[in-house]
Design an enzyme around this catalytic site. Structure first.
Site, short mmCIF file in Angstrom:
data_model
loop_
_atom_site.label_atom_id
_atom_site.label_comp_id
_atom_site.label_asym_id
_atom_site.label_seq_id
_atom_site.Cartn_x
_atom_site.Cartn_y
_atom_site.Cartn_z
N PHE A 20 0.82 -1.21 0.00
CA PHE A 20 0.00 0.00 0.00
C PHE A 20 0.86 1.27 0.00
O PHE A 20 0.75 2.12 -0.88
CB PHE A 20 -0.93 -0.04 1.23
CG PHE A 20 -1.70 1.23 1.49
CD1 PHE A 20 -2.43 1.85 0.49
CD2 PHE A 20 -1.69 1.79 2.76
CE1 PHE A 20 -3.14 3.01 0.75
CE2 PHE A 20 -2.40 2.95 3.04
CZ PHE A 20 -3.13 3.57 2.02
N ASP A 55 13.37 -12.74 -0.64
CA ASP A 55 12.79 -13.31 0.58
C ASP A 55 13.62 -12.70 1.72
O ASP A 55 14.78 -13.07 1.93
CB ASP A 55 12.92 -14.84 0.55
CG ASP A 55 12.59 -15.47 1.91
OD1 ASP A 55 12.16 -14.72 2.83
OD2 ASP A 55 12.78 -16.69 2.06
N LEU A 77 10.25 -1.09 3.72
CA LEU A 77 8.83 -1.08 4.09
C LEU A 77 8.28 -2.49 4.30
O LEU A 77 7.23 -2.67 4.89
CB LEU A 77 8.00 -0.40 2.99
CG LEU A 77 8.35 1.03 2.59
CD1 LEU A 77 7.49 1.47 1.42
CD2 LEU A 77 8.19 1.99 3.76
N ALA A 78 8.98 -3.50 3.76
CA ALA A 78 8.47 -4.87 3.81
C ALA A 78 8.25 -5.31 5.25
O ALA A 78 9.15 -5.22 6.08
CB ALA A 78 9.43 -5.83 3.11
N TYR A 145 2.51 -7.72 16.63
CA TYR A 145 2.95 -6.79 15.59
C TYR A 145 3.78 -5.67 16.21
O TYR A 145 4.91 -5.39 15.82
CB TYR A 145 1.74 -6.20 14.84
CG TYR A 145 2.10 -5.04 13.96
CD1 TYR A 145 2.99 -5.21 12.88
CD2 TYR A 145 1.58 -3.77 14.19
CE1 TYR A 145 3.33 -4.14 12.07
CE2 TYR A 145 1.93 -2.69 13.38
CZ TYR A 145 2.81 -2.88 12.31
OH TYR A 145 3.16 -1.82 11.52
N LYS A 149 7.93 -4.80 16.11
CA LYS A 149 8.47 -3.51 15.65
C LYS A 149 9.35 -2.87 16.73
O LYS A 149 10.38 -2.27 16.43
CB LYS A 149 7.32 -2.56 15.28
CG LYS A 149 6.61 -2.94 13.97
CD LYS A 149 7.50 -2.75 12.76
CE LYS A 149 6.73 -2.72 11.45
NZ LYS A 149 7.59 -2.48 10.28
N PHE A 171 1.92 6.86 12.36
CA PHE A 171 0.67 6.59 13.06
C PHE A 171 -0.30 6.07 11.99
O PHE A 171 0.11 5.83 10.84
CB PHE A 171 0.19 7.87 13.75
CG PHE A 171 0.92 8.13 15.05
CD1 PHE A 171 0.27 8.01 16.27
CD2 PHE A 171 2.28 8.45 15.05
CE1 PHE A 171 0.95 8.21 17.47
CE2 PHE A 171 2.97 8.66 16.24
CZ PHE A 171 2.30 8.54 17.46
#
Length: 303
Positions: A20, A55, A77-78, A145, A149, A171
Site C-alpha cells: 500500500f 525473501d 517497508l516490507a 505486531y 516492531k 501513526f
C-alpha cells in the site's frame, strides 16, 4: 549534452514496493528522477533490472540484492502489518530478523548507502493516555505486531554507528488502495455501495489518521534530509474517532448507515486514543504539508 553535466542517477531500493505505502512512495521517487529498484516476495514474477526477488528472511537473498543493486538509498517497508495475522512467529521472522538480514547484507558486501529509512510503527507506544505522543515516550507494545516492531527498533539502534539510518514511526494512515480489512477502507466501501448497515467494534477509539500521500511525501523528504541515527513520528497530531469518520462519510455521501457493534471486533488490547506529536517531523522537513482528513475521505469515496 556532454555526459560531464548529466545528473548522476540516484538508485533507490524499496522493499515492500508493491504494498500500500510502497506504491505511492515509488511513484513519488520516480517523479523526482530516482531509479527505483523494487523488491518482490513473489516467486512467480520475473526479475528485471528494476525488480528483484527478495525473501527478506534469507540472509543470502538479502546479500544478493544489495550486491546487485548497490543502492544510494534504501527504504525498508516490507513487513507483516496486519495485527490479526495468524502466526505470531512470522512477525518476528519478517519484521525483526528480516530487517537485520538487510543491514547485515550491507555490511557483508561493504556497501554504505547515503540513507537507510526503516518503517516502524506508532503501535510500539501501546496504550498511552494523554496528549500527543512524542518520540521520547516509552515503548509499551500490546500485541505481536507492535512487539516485533519495538524489538526491531532496539536491534536497529545498535547499527546507528555503522549505517546512516532513520527510523520512522507512522501513526495510522489510509488512502485509495488500502486493504479492506483496515477500518477506513471498510467504512468507505460500505458508504460507496450504499450498504444498509456495517459491523464495527468500538467506534469511540480515536486515531491520528494521515493520508498515505502525506506519508509518502514525508518519507521522500526525510531521505533527502540530513537526519540520521534518529527516530521520527509521521503523523498529523489530530485524532479522529470512528464515530466522527462515519458522520463525515455520511455527510459527504448523503447516505445513512446503521452501525452494529459486533463484540467480536472489540479487542481488549485496543488503544483508546493514539495521536502523535509531529513537532520533530515538522522541524526536519518543514515543507511537507499534511492533508486534511476530510479531503482524504472525499478522495477515497470518489475512487
Amino acid at each position: 549534452m556532454s555526459s560531464i553535466h548529466a545528473k548522476p542517477l540516484i538508485r533507490t531500493l524499496v522493499t515492500g514496493a508493491s504494498g500500500f505505502t510502497g506504491r505511492y512512495l515509488v511513484e513519488k521517487l520516480l517523479g523526482r528522477g530516482h531509479t527505483v529498484i523494487e523488491t518482490t516476495a513473489s516467486p512467480d514474477q520475473p526479475e528485471t533490472p528494476t525488480r528483484l526477488r527478495l525473501d527478506i528472511t534469507s540472509p543470502e537473498a538479502c546479500r544478493r540484492v544489495i550486491e546487485t543493486a548497490r543502492p544510494d538509498y534504501i527504504v525498508h517497508l516490507a513487513a507483516i502489518s496486519f495485527v490479526g495475522h495468524s502466526d505470531p512467529l512470522d512477525f518476528y521472522r519478517v519484521n525483526v530478523i528480516g530487517t537485520l538480514n538487510l543491514l547485515e547484507a550491507c555490511d557483508a558486501v561493504g556497501h554504505i548507502p547515503r540513507k537507510v529509512l526503516i518503517a516502524s510503527s506508532a503501535n510500539v507506544y501501546g496504550n498511552v493516555s494523554g496528549e500527543a505522543i512524542d518520540e521520547s515516550c516509552p515503548l509499551t507494545p500490546v500485541n505481536h505486531y507492535a512487539a516485533s516492531k519495538a524489538a526491531m527498533e532496539t536491534m536497529v539502534r545498535t547499527w546507528f554507528e555503522r549505517l546512516p539510518i532513520l527510523i520512522v514511526r507512522p501513526f495510522n494512515y489510509t488512502g485509495r488502495g488500502q486493504a479492506p480489512n483496515f477500518l477506513v477502507p471498510k467504512i468507505v466501501e460500505h458508504f460507496a455501495r450504499r450498504a444498509p448497515s456495517i459491523e464495527l467494534g468500538n467506534i469511540d477509539v480515536a486515531r491520528d489518521f494521515s493520508d498515505v500521500r502525506y506519508v509518502a511525501s514525508a518519507y521522500d523528504a526525510l531521505l533527502d534530509s540530513a537526519a540520521a541515527s534518529e527516530t521520527v513520528n509521521v503523523c498529523t497530531g489530530t485524532p479522529y474517532t470512528l464515530r466522527s469518520i462515519l458522520s463525515a462519510a455520511s455527510e459527504l455521501t448523503g447516505h445513512e448507515l446503521e452501525v452494529r457493534i459486533n463484540p467480536a471486533f472489540v479487542r481488549k488490547t485496543d488503544v483508546k486514543v493514539l495521536a502523535g506529536s509531529p513537532a520533530k517531523l515538522r522541524a526536519l522537513v518543514p515543507a511537507v504539508e499534511s492533508i486534511p482528513f476530510i479531503d482524504t475521505l472525499r478522495w477515497m469515496l470518489a475512487a
